[in-house]
Design a protein around this motif. Structure first.
Motif, PDB file in Angstrom:
ATOM      1  N   LEU A 265       8.977  22.143 -55.170  1.00  0.00           N
ATOM      2  CA  LEU A 265       9.490  23.083 -55.316  1.00  0.00           C
ATOM      3  C   LEU A 265       9.121  24.658 -53.692  1.00  0.00           C
ATOM      4  CD1 LEU A 265      10.730  25.020 -57.358  1.00  0.00           C
ATOM      5  CD2 LEU A 265       8.336  25.922 -57.747  1.00  0.00           C
ATOM      6  N   LEU A 266       8.517  25.020 -53.643  1.00  0.00           N
ATOM      7  CA  LEU A 266       8.263  25.588 -52.486  1.00  0.00           C
ATOM      8  C   LEU A 266       9.024  25.143 -51.150  1.00  0.00           C
ATOM      9  CD1 LEU A 266       4.204  26.149 -52.080  1.00  0.00           C
ATOM     10  CD2 LEU A 266       6.175  27.999 -53.070  1.00  0.00           C
ATOM     11  N   ALA A 267       9.566  24.157 -50.353  1.00  0.00           N
ATOM     12  CA  ALA A 267       9.785  23.319 -49.655  1.00  0.00           C
ATOM     13  C   ALA A 267      11.087  23.544 -49.951  1.00  0.00           C
ATOM     14  CB  ALA A 267       9.780  21.552 -49.064  1.00  0.00           C
ATOM     15  N   ALA A 268      12.036  23.255 -51.193  1.00  0.00           N
ATOM     16  CA  ALA A 268      13.724  23.074 -51.954  1.00  0.00           C
ATOM     17  C   ALA A 268      14.164  25.024 -51.785  1.00  0.00           C
ATOM     18  CB  ALA A 268      13.171  23.005 -52.973  1.00  0.00           C
ATOM     19  N   ALA A 269      13.004  25.667 -51.978  1.00  0.00           N
ATOM     20  CA  ALA A 269      13.155  26.878 -52.149  1.00  0.00           C
ATOM     21  C   ALA A 269      13.941  27.089 -50.575  1.00  0.00           C
ATOM     22  CB  ALA A 269      12.290  27.863 -52.838  1.00  0.00           C
ATOM     23  N   ILE A 270      13.492  26.828 -49.389  1.00  0.00           N
ATOM     24  CA  ILE A 270      13.824  27.326 -48.434  1.00  0.00           C
ATOM     25  C   ILE A 270      14.843  26.046 -47.649  1.00  0.00           C
ATOM     26  CG2 ILE A 270      11.800  28.736 -47.586  1.00  0.00           C
ATOM     27  CD1 ILE A 270      11.121  26.080 -46.105  1.00  0.00           C
ATOM     28  N   GLY A 271      14.954  25.169 -48.676  1.00  0.00           N
ATOM     29  CA  GLY A 271      16.558  24.000 -48.263  1.00  0.00           C
ATOM     30  C   GLY A 271      15.563  22.626 -47.078  1.00  0.00           C
ATOM     31  N   LEU A 272      14.034  22.494 -47.622  1.00  0.00           N
ATOM     32  CA  LEU A 272      13.679  21.231 -46.908  1.00  0.00           C
ATOM     33  C   LEU A 272      13.076  20.701 -47.756  1.00  0.00           C
ATOM     34  CD1 LEU A 272      12.771  23.340 -43.119  1.00  0.00           C
ATOM     35  CD2 LEU A 272      14.726  21.219 -43.694  1.00  0.00           C
ATOM     36  N   PRO A 273      13.810  20.311 -48.768  1.00  0.00           N
ATOM     37  CA  PRO A 273      13.254  19.801 -49.453  1.00  0.00           C
ATOM     38  C   PRO A 273      12.301  18.330 -49.045  1.00  0.00           C
ATOM     39  CG  PRO A 273      15.464  19.413 -49.997  1.00  0.00           C
ATOM     40  CD  PRO A 273      15.336  20.526 -48.971  1.00  0.00           C
ATOM     41  N   PRO A 274      11.213  17.510 -49.611  1.00  0.00           N
ATOM     42  CA  PRO A 274      10.755  16.550 -48.839  1.00  0.00           C
ATOM     43  C   PRO A 274      11.470  15.240 -49.492  1.00  0.00           C
ATOM     44  CG  PRO A 274       9.167  17.022 -50.287  1.00  0.00           C
ATOM     45  CD  PRO A 274      10.459  18.099 -50.364  1.00  0.00           C
ATOM     46  N   SER A 275      11.913  13.910 -49.045  1.00  0.00           N
ATOM     47  CA  SER A 275      12.488  12.536 -48.935  1.00  0.00           C
ATOM     48  C   SER A 275      11.269  12.246 -49.559  1.00  0.00           C
ATOM     49  CB  SER A 275      12.653  12.596 -47.097  1.00  0.00           C
ATOM     50  OG  SER A 275      11.944  12.024 -46.220  1.00  0.00           O
ATOM     51  N   ALA A 276      12.091  10.962 -50.500  1.00  0.00           N
ATOM     52  CA  ALA A 276      10.751  10.279 -50.724  1.00  0.00           C
ATOM     53  C   ALA A 276      10.210   9.599 -50.685  1.00  0.00           C
ATOM     54  CB  ALA A 276      11.722   8.604 -50.779  1.00  0.00           C
ATOM     55  N   PRO A 277       9.634   9.364 -48.330  1.00  0.00           N
ATOM     56  CA  PRO A 277       8.506   8.950 -48.164  1.00  0.00           C
ATOM     57  C   PRO A 277       7.470   9.678 -47.632  1.00  0.00           C
ATOM     58  CG  PRO A 277      10.507   8.183 -46.894  1.00  0.00           C
ATOM     59  CD  PRO A 277      10.864   8.653 -47.974  1.00  0.00           C
ATOM     60  N   VAL A 278       8.217  10.792 -47.284  1.00  0.00           N
ATOM     61  CA  VAL A 278       7.241  12.073 -47.379  1.00  0.00           C
ATOM     62  C   VAL A 278       6.937  12.943 -48.154  1.00  0.00           C
ATOM     63  CG1 VAL A 278       7.441  14.910 -46.166  1.00  0.00           C
ATOM     64  CG2 VAL A 278       8.978  12.849 -45.061  1.00  0.00           C
ATOM     65  N   ARG A 279       7.135  12.489 -49.175  1.00  0.00           N
ATOM     66  CA  ARG A 279       6.738  12.685 -50.866  1.00  0.00           C
ATOM     67  C   ARG A 279       5.351  11.986 -51.462  1.00  0.00           C
ATOM     68  NH1 ARG A 279       7.417  15.614 -55.572  1.00  0.00           N
ATOM     69  NH2 ARG A 279       5.650  14.994 -56.683  1.00  0.00           N
ATOM     70  N   ARG A 280       5.230  10.971 -50.387  1.00  0.00           N
ATOM     71  CA  ARG A 280       4.683   9.607 -51.144  1.00  0.00           C
ATOM     72  C   ARG A 280       2.970  10.306 -49.908  1.00  0.00           C
ATOM     73  NH1 ARG A 280       8.289   5.785 -51.126  1.00  0.00           N
ATOM     74  NH2 ARG A 280       9.117   5.358 -52.625  1.00  0.00           N
ATOM     75  N   VAL A 281       3.945  11.208 -48.710  1.00  0.00           N
ATOM     76  CA  VAL A 281       2.591  11.373 -47.476  1.00  0.00           C
ATOM     77  C   VAL A 281       1.629  12.470 -48.266  1.00  0.00           C
ATOM     78  CG1 VAL A 281       1.601  11.786 -45.623  1.00  0.00           C
ATOM     79  CG2 VAL A 281       3.545  10.209 -45.891  1.00  0.00           C
TER      80      VAL A 281
ATOM     81  N   GLU B 247      10.045  20.096 -39.045  1.00  0.00           N
ATOM     82  CA  GLU B 247      11.258  21.346 -39.078  1.00  0.00           C
ATOM     83  C   GLU B 247      10.623  21.920 -40.155  1.00  0.00           C
ATOM     84  OE1 GLU B 247      13.190  18.539 -41.269  1.00  0.00           O
ATOM     85  OE2 GLU B 247      14.094  17.272 -40.129  1.00  0.00           O
ATOM     86  N   LEU B 248       9.688  22.022 -40.544  1.00  0.00           N
ATOM     87  CA  LEU B 248       9.602  23.607 -41.482  1.00  0.00           C
ATOM     88  C   LEU B 248       8.692  24.892 -41.136  1.00  0.00           C
ATOM     89  CD1 LEU B 248       7.531  21.163 -44.342  1.00  0.00           C
ATOM     90  CD2 LEU B 248       8.890  22.702 -44.780  1.00  0.00           C
ATOM     91  N   ARG B 249       8.280  23.818 -39.304  1.00  0.00           N
ATOM     92  CA  ARG B 249       8.092  24.989 -37.746  1.00  0.00           C
ATOM     93  C   ARG B 249       8.553  25.653 -37.290  1.00  0.00           C
ATOM     94  NH1 ARG B 249       3.216  27.167 -37.517  1.00  0.00           N
ATOM     95  NH2 ARG B 249       2.573  28.016 -35.306  1.00  0.00           N
ATOM     96  N   ALA B 250       9.711  25.087 -37.512  1.00  0.00           N
ATOM     97  CA  ALA B 250      11.181  25.269 -36.507  1.00  0.00           C
ATOM     98  C   ALA B 250      11.653  26.457 -37.876  1.00  0.00           C
ATOM     99  CB  ALA B 250      12.066  24.793 -36.335  1.00  0.00           C
ATOM    100  N   ALA B 251      11.733  26.077 -39.146  1.00  0.00           N
ATOM    101  CA  ALA B 251      11.825  27.323 -39.882  1.00  0.00           C
ATOM    102  C   ALA B 251      11.016  29.565 -39.686  1.00  0.00           C
ATOM    103  CB  ALA B 251      11.814  26.384 -41.391  1.00  0.00           C
ATOM    104  N   GLY B 252      10.437  28.968 -39.057  1.00  0.00           N
ATOM    105  CA  GLY B 252       9.686  30.592 -38.998  1.00  0.00           C
ATOM    106  C   GLY B 252       8.781  30.635 -39.799  1.00  0.00           C
ATOM    107  N   PRO B 253       8.385  32.081 -40.174  1.00  0.00           N
ATOM    108  CA  PRO B 253       7.725  32.809 -41.265  1.00  0.00           C
ATOM    109  C   PRO B 253       7.531  31.930 -42.808  1.00  0.00           C
ATOM    110  CG  PRO B 253       8.479  34.090 -40.103  1.00  0.00           C
ATOM    111  CD  PRO B 253       9.339  32.869 -40.003  1.00  0.00           C
ATOM    112  N   ASP B 254       9.437  31.707 -42.696  1.00  0.00           N
ATOM    113  CA  ASP B 254       9.541  31.606 -44.237  1.00  0.00           C
ATOM    114  C   ASP B 254       8.837  30.133 -44.881  1.00  0.00           C
ATOM    115  OD1 ASP B 254      10.775  33.359 -44.887  1.00  0.00           O
ATOM    116  OD2 ASP B 254      12.796  32.622 -44.590  1.00  0.00           O
ATOM    117  N   ALA B 255       8.230  28.937 -43.976  1.00  0.00           N
ATOM    118  CA  ALA B 255       7.999  28.146 -43.916  1.00  0.00           C
ATOM    119  C   ALA B 255       6.194  27.639 -44.158  1.00  0.00           C
ATOM    120  CB  ALA B 255       8.536  26.923 -43.033  1.00  0.00           C
TER     121      ALA B 255
END
Length: 525
Positions: free
Chosen positions: A136-152, A268-276
């Motif tokens: 939910l938090l990642a989708a709010a900044i436009g970077l939702p996790p993919s299925a492999p990422v969600r499993r990790v 990608e989250l790191r590149a998104a800046g403070p929002d991530a």
């Protein structure tokens, strides 16, 4: 109104209970509320009681405001049911209680509104909800996790340090400050997860995940812990086979693909800046802690109170607490150095973050122990300026403060000094002084008369009585430990000196000069 039927706790047509425990959108909103719902969790009260040298009890109560506004706003968009204006008198929901460390629960008890039954949800449910919060938090900044990422992400949450330290105690590093070696990881993954990977591949994975680990630990900003699955991501790979949506026996290539996808997502989250930052810190947080969720029934139009009690390991140490800084008004008096050196310390972990007010108190049920010199520390044991505190109560038996300031730290530790009550400390100090004088008197190279022997014997009997007396609690015994050790050392020293005197040590030397022999009378002729 949609045609969806209420999912009730029974099949009766007139059942007044609406079960929303399976509506994850409600639970995730309560865990990470948007701005309009900040006031839903109104108050958290933590009461710590030091029970012994090994145990401390936490009694927590969480006060929630009426949930009707949140339920009528969050539930209809899910498409399951239209709750607008149709909430029944009782609703069953999952309420967050606390973010707990990943360890076994001891003395845990839970009660719902009005002391009704409340049920702690299984750990697997918390893992799924935590993954939903991150998504939910990642989708709010436009970077939702993919299925492999969600499993990790789920694997990071699913790993518990006890799986490692409990089953392989010889492999666990002392205090967790030293990184795990590749050989240790190879042994754990092979024996615990049946993931036998050559050490060369593990070395390659370690290089792959190192940037992501560093980003997560920077976002978390806590001391390193080798058994944190966010700081040692290879520990989480052993949990991938437990994912219900993943392969039963993932191959090394599949595991490496999941890790590569996760590392790319973190970059990608790191590149998104403070929002991530909230996303990164939440993932890292779930590597060390988990969300305790309670299934309760409540009236959605009335406030609700959830109560929890738990026993934790008491954190006691001999070093003094940091001296509190003087306040601008002069209310904070800096203790003397000699005083702080004699006070041992008790530490408790605080969870003051989140919306609403926070109340915390600490005390002990042993009347022979007093608390002093409270200080709020960060997780690096550095003192925090308590500018956010709005009210304080402090006496010899309890320390408490209250705050509603959103600037308060999300994680902190409360340090209080422990000392003996005056009636116990005065007697102990007096006996220490008398025993020291008796030892000094016994060591002097002089002959002791009967009166001096009595002066030595009387303090010894009192000291022996104190040494043989059992304290009211193990906490008092721990605090009094150095004084009793000193008394024992003085008593043994006095006994040795007395024994030496008995065998002739310090016996005065006879310095009398013998009279010269009288001259023999010469015989008369």
């Amino acid at each position: 109104m949609t045609t969806g039927r209420w999912r009730r706790l029974d099949d009766a047509a007139a059942a007044p209970i609406l079960d929303l425990t399976d509506v994850d959108e409600v639970t995730t909103t309560l865990l990470a509320p948007p701005g309009e719902f900040f006031g839903v969790r109104r108050r958290v009260v933590d009461q710590f009681t030091l029970l012994s040298a090994n145990r401390a009890q936490l009694a927590r109560s969480v006060n929630w405001g009426p949930l009707d506004g949140l339920l009528t706003s969050v539930v209809p968009p899910t498409g399951r049911i239209d709750t607008t204006g149709h909430l029944p008198p009782e609703v069953s929901v999952l309420l967050p209680i606390s973010t707990l460390p990943k360890r076994a629960l001891v003395g845990f008890n839970l009660s719902g509104p009005g002391d009704t039954a409340a049920h702690l949800m299984p750990y697997s449910t918390s893992v799924a909800i935590q993954g939903n919060v991150v998504a939910l938090l990642a989708a709010a900044i436009g970077l939702p996790p993919s299925a492999p990422v969600r499993r990790v992400i789920d694997a990071i949450s699913r790993f518990r340090p006890g799986k490692f330290s409990g089953n392989y105690p010889r492999l666990a590093p002392s205090k967790g400050r030293r990184p795990l070696s590749l050989g240790t990881l190879h042994t754990y993954l092979g024996q615990a997860a049946e993931l036998w990977v050559p050490e060369a591949a593990l070395r390659q994975w370690s290089v792959l995940v190192k940037p992501a680990q560093e980003m997560l630990m920077t976002a978390l900003d806590e001391p390193f812990d080798a058994l944190c699955s966010a700081g040692t991501l290879l520990l989480a790979t052993g949990e991938l086979w437990r994912d219900p949506d993943g392969p039963d026996n993932p191959t090394a290539d599949e595991v490496e693909g999941h890790l590569a996808a996760f590392v790319s997502w973190v970059a990608e989250l790191r590149a998104a800046g403070p929002d991530a930052e909230p996303v990164l810190s939440t993932v890292a947080e779930y590597g060390r802690r988990w969300e305790a969720l309670a299934a309760v029934r409540l009236d959605p139009y009335q406030p609700s109170l959830i109560k929890m009690t738990e026993e934790r390991r008491a954190i006691l140490c001999r070093r003094p607490p940091p001296p509190p800084r003087a306040t601008p008004g002069g209310g904070g008096r800096r203790p003397t150095r000699a005083l702080t050196l004699t006070n041992p310390v008790a530490l408790v972990d605080l969870d003051p973050g989140g919306p609403g007010s926070y109340h915390v108190s600490i005390g002990t049920d042993d009347s022979s122990i007093e608390i002093s010199h409270p200080a709020v520390l960060d997780l690096y044991d550095r003192e925090i300026e308590r500018i956010y505190v709005e009210d304080v109560q402090h006496n010899r038996e309890v320390y408490a403060y209250y705050t509603t300031d959103v600037r308060r730290p999300s994680r902190a530790r409360l340090s209080v000094g422990l000392s003996l009550s005056p009636d116990v400390s005065r007697v102990t100090v007096a006996l220490l002084v008398l025993m020291a004088l008796a030892v000094g008197l016994a060591a002097l190279p002089v002959r002791l008369g009967p009166d001096a022997v009595a002066v030595i014997t009387i303090p010894s009997s009192f000291a022996a009585t104190i040494l043989l007396t059992r304290e009211r609690s193990s906490l008092a015994a721990w605090v009094l430990g150095p004084a009793k050790t000193a008394l024992l050392a003085l008593l043994v020293t006095l006994a040795v000196l007395s024994g030496l005197r008995a065998v002739g040590w310090h016996r005065p030397v006879d310095t009398t000069v013998p009279a010269p022999p009288s001259p023999t009378a010469s015989p008369t002729p």
